[in-house]
Each structure stands twice: as C-alpha cells, then as structure tokens.
Design an enzyme around this catalytic site. Structure first.
Site, PDB file in Angstrom:
ATOM      1  N   ASP A  92       0.856  -1.174   0.000  1.00 42.16           N
ATOM      2  CA  ASP A  92       0.000   0.000   0.000  1.00 42.16           C
ATOM      3  C   ASP A  92       0.898   1.231   0.000  1.00 42.16           C
ATOM      4  OD1 ASP A  92      -2.154   1.636   0.094  1.00 42.16           O
ATOM      5  OD2 ASP A  92      -2.808   1.086   2.102  1.00 42.16           O
ATOM      6  N   GLY A  95      -1.327   6.001   1.387  1.00 46.06           N
ATOM      7  CA  GLY A  95      -2.469   6.888   1.229  1.00 46.06           C
ATOM      8  C   GLY A  95      -3.513   6.710   2.310  1.00 46.06           C
ATOM      9  N   GLY A 215     -11.401   3.926  -0.288  1.00 43.01           N
ATOM     10  CA  GLY A 215     -12.327   4.819   0.385  1.00 43.01           C
ATOM     11  C   GLY A 215     -13.616   4.171   0.824  1.00 43.01           C
ATOM     12  N   ASP A 265      -8.380  -7.313   0.924  1.00 40.76           N
ATOM     13  CA  ASP A 265      -7.453  -7.360   2.055  1.00 40.76           C
ATOM     14  C   ASP A 265      -8.137  -6.764   3.269  1.00 40.76           C
ATOM     15  OD1 ASP A 265      -5.898  -4.570   3.006  1.00 40.76           O
ATOM     16  OD2 ASP A 265      -7.009  -4.424   1.136  1.00 40.76           O
ATOM     17  N   CYS A 303     -11.948 -27.425   9.080  1.00 40.71           N
ATOM     18  CA  CYS A 303     -10.877 -26.468   8.778  1.00 40.71           C
ATOM     19  C   CYS A 303      -9.511 -27.154   8.846  1.00 40.71           C
ATOM     20  CB  CYS A 303     -10.931 -25.312   9.764  1.00 40.71           C
ATOM     21  SG  CYS A 303      -9.642 -24.060   9.485  1.00 40.71           S
ATOM     22  N   CYS A 305      -6.595 -25.773   9.316  1.00 37.09           N
ATOM     23  CA  CYS A 305      -5.556 -24.994   9.991  1.00 37.09           C
ATOM     24  C   CYS A 305      -5.003 -25.732  11.213  1.00 37.09           C
ATOM     25  CB  CYS A 305      -6.095 -23.619  10.398  1.00 37.09           C
ATOM     26  SG  CYS A 305      -7.067 -23.614  11.924  1.00 37.09           S
ATOM     27  N   CYS A 308      -7.285 -26.024  14.370  1.00 40.38           N
ATOM     28  CA  CYS A 308      -8.403 -26.968  14.297  1.00 40.38           C
ATOM     29  C   CYS A 308      -7.938 -28.421  14.207  1.00 40.38           C
ATOM     30  CB  CYS A 308      -9.281 -26.641  13.091  1.00 40.38           C
ATOM     31  SG  CYS A 308     -10.120 -25.040  13.240  1.00 40.38           S
ATOM     32  N   HIS A 334      -6.151 -19.456  12.154  1.00 38.44           N
ATOM     33  CA  HIS A 334      -7.475 -19.984  11.837  1.00 38.44           C
ATOM     34  C   HIS A 334      -8.309 -18.959  11.069  1.00 38.44           C
ATOM     35  CE1 HIS A 334     -11.420 -21.806  12.271  1.00 38.44           C
ATOM     36  NE2 HIS A 334     -11.850 -20.641  12.737  1.00 38.44           N
TER      37      HIS A 334
END
Length: 372
Positions: A92, A95, A215, A265, A303, A305, A308, A334
């Site tokens: 980024d 801004g 924005g 994001d 899940c 991950c 989990c 997770h």
C-alpha cells in the site's frame, strides 16, 4: 511479467474467476490477501502463513519507511527476502494513513506532511516519494499514492480529494520505473455516485495493470458500500484485476465478488485473533467464554488450519484466558484460513456454475455458505 486471465464466469452475476500473473507466481482470484503491515502478518511466521493457503500478502509503505527504512530492506534484497516470503506481494502507498492519521498530517496539492509518531519529526510524503519507496521495497504490486476522504465529508472536500488522487496518480505513473513491478491506481469519490463514476473513468484511462476501489469501510453504512461497488465496477476494465481495499467480512466479499471484484485485504482476521475471537461458520466466537472450558472438540472440524487439526476449543480457551501468545497465533492462523477458504469456495462455485445459488444473493443463514 503481468497479465490477468479470466478462467470462468457466472452467467447470472458479474462474478468471475481469474489468474493474475506476477513475477513471483500467479494469484488465483477471487482471493483474500492477508495484511502484513510491517513485513509480518502479526504473530504469524512466513511458513505458517503459507499453510493457510495465502498467495499474496500486503505490506505498508508508510510504516516500513518509518521502521526499518526502505534502504535497509533494499540492501536485504527486497521485501520478499527480508521477510522470507517467496510469493506475490503488494505494498500500500501510505495513502490510507492520510485518512487514519489525520491528526498527524497536513495535506496540500504537493503531498502530505506527517508528524512521525515515534519521534515527532516531520516526514514529507509525495507521490514521487511513495513511488520511490515502493520501488526500493520491490513488491510485485505498488499502489498509487491517493487521498482517502473520511466519512462523512462534504462534496467539496471529496471533489478536492478526487482531484488530488488523479493528479497524484499521474505523478506516480511518471515516477514509476520498475518493469518487474505493477502500479495500480485507486478509485475514490466517497459516497457521491457522480464522483465515483468520474474517478473510475479517470483511473481507467491510465491503462494500468490493475485498479483498486478505495475509500470504503471508512465509516459509511454498509448499504452505501454495496452501492459504490455496483456503480463503480462496471466502469473498470474487464481484463485487469479489481481490488477492493480494506474489506474482509463474508457478506461484503460475497456481494463484491457477485459484482466483479477479484481481490480483498483486511486486518480483521489477525485483529480478531489477537483479541481471542475466532471466525467459525460465519459467526464470531469469543474463546474467553466459559462455555468452551470443557469443550474438547475441534474449533471447526472441516478447517485444515493448525488450531483446528491439532487442538481443541478447551485448549484454545485456556490459552486465551491465560494470555498465552500461542493462543493469539493459533486464532490468527485460523481466521486467515477461514477467509481464504471462503474466497476459494466462491471461486470453486463460479467454476461449477452454482455461485448464484450458493453466494448471490447473499442469505446469511443459508447453510450453503458454510459448506466450504
């Protein structure tokens, strides 16, 4: 080095699957991108991040400029080597800090003067400076420097912000020299439909490799966000990735994908994780709650991950109540995994021809949305 290929489309909505090619590999869209502001996704190692299914990761120009400085990162071989991430990256421009650090800055047509919150010294950030920093950082995608107006803002204030955003974009384009880095422009315009449309057309005219819609999620009603997406997206090129900045809730991502958005994001998954909250089946579970103390089942059996697959709700509850750092890491992993699975599931539904039934129009209570 950059290209975007649409691989599937939904016949009843504007949803599409695509592949965004970068020097560090492809990004399959629609896709959620974790935020690593300071060259790290908070509490998560690069190896752990790979296991979530993350493909593209974000960092922030302003914060990395303050610490450790772009020259340090450039000397390390660039942002990828510095943080040991070999996949695509986006920076980024800083801004958003024009908006979020409004009490620390002064804005004029030349750029923004910030007061460093660390030591009080002044920092001048112009489109040229922001672009130069990002070229040194070396991410695959650099964002143009823009002015994000707050909500609410007067029409005159938003007109000024759009004028600066478009003028600054031209200066970013002129300053940008790296062939192995794509520059994305950003559409602004607040909640004023005619300004949003004007900004979309102005940014599209630069013919850049990708375009972001900025924005949003700055305090406006969620219905306004949906209207902005519906109004703006049809004006953007169909053969470039479209990135909706700062969005990471299921409903808003589903609505955005249905209207042709590709990338997202948000800091939400790690912020929730650091506060002991897990995203499960479209709900937010506070793991501090006593109901989890004797619950020896997985957080979400479906899940993949680490939290989990290897731990129970009772153990996660114990870690959070004990303020153990491991608990915050596991919940962050997770939550990131959940958002990536969700966007991946939307892509799979588009390919299978069932997106309009499963995800659009959005019905939060439908079990189809949680069969990821």
């Amino acid at each position: 080095m950059f290209g975007f290929q649409i691989t599937a489309q939904c016949p009843r909505t504007s949803a599409r699957c695509g592949s965004f090619q970068t020097p560090h590999g492809p990004v399959q869209t629609p896709r959620f991108m974790p935020v690593g502001t300071l060259a790290t996704v908070k509490g998560v190692s690069s190896e752990q991040l790979r296991q979530t299914g993350a493909q593209m990761v974000l960092s922030n120009t302003y914060h990395l400029h303050l610490q450790p400085g772009e020259d340090v990162i450039e000397a390390a071989g660039g942002l990828h080597r510095f943080m040991n991430w070999d996949g695509p990256m986006l920076t980024d421009s800083g801004g958003f800090q024009v908006f979020s650090l409004g009490n620390l800055n002064r804005i004029d047509d030349h750029g923004v003067v910030f007061r460093n919150p660390r030591d009080g010294r002044t920092i001048e950030m112009t489109p040229e400076v922001a672009t130069e920093i990002q070229m040194k950082l070396g991410a695959d995608v650099a964002m143009a420097f823009d002015q994000c107006p707050p909500y609410p803002a007067t029409e005159n204030d938003v007109v000024d912000a759009c004028r600066r955003t478009h003028a600054w974009l031209e200066r970013c384009v002129n300053a940008h020299q790296r062939q192995d880095q794509a520059l994305f422009g950003i559409v602004q315009g607040g909640c004023f439909p005619h300004l949003r449309r004007e900004s979309a057309r102005a940014v599209a005219d630069f013919d850049l490799p990708g375009i972001a819609v900025g924005g949003v999620s700055v305090g406006e009603p969620v219905e306004e966000m949906h209207r902005i997406i519906r109004d703006v997206t049809p004006l953007l090129p169909t053969d470039r990735p479209r990135y909706l900045m700062g969005i990471g809730t299921l409903r808003e991502m589903a609505v955005a994908v249905a209207n042709g958005i590709d990338l997202f994001d948000c800091v939400l998954p790690t912020r929730l994780g650091r506060h002991g909250t897990a995203l499960v089946g479209g709900e937010r579970w506070n793991l501090r709650n006593a109901r989890f103390r004797h619950d020896h089942t997985p957080l979400d059996p479906s899940c993949p991950c680490l939290a989990c697959q290897q731990h129970t709700r009772a153990y996660l509850h114990h870690l959070i109540r004990s303020e153990e750092l491991l608990g915050l890491t596991l919940l962050s992993l997770h939550n990131i995994t959940q958002l990536i699975r969700f966007t991946t599931a939307m892509g799979r539904a588009i390919q299978d021809g069932c997106f309009s039934e499963d995800f659009a129009p959005w019905e939060p209570d439908s079990p189809a949305h949680y069969a990821w």
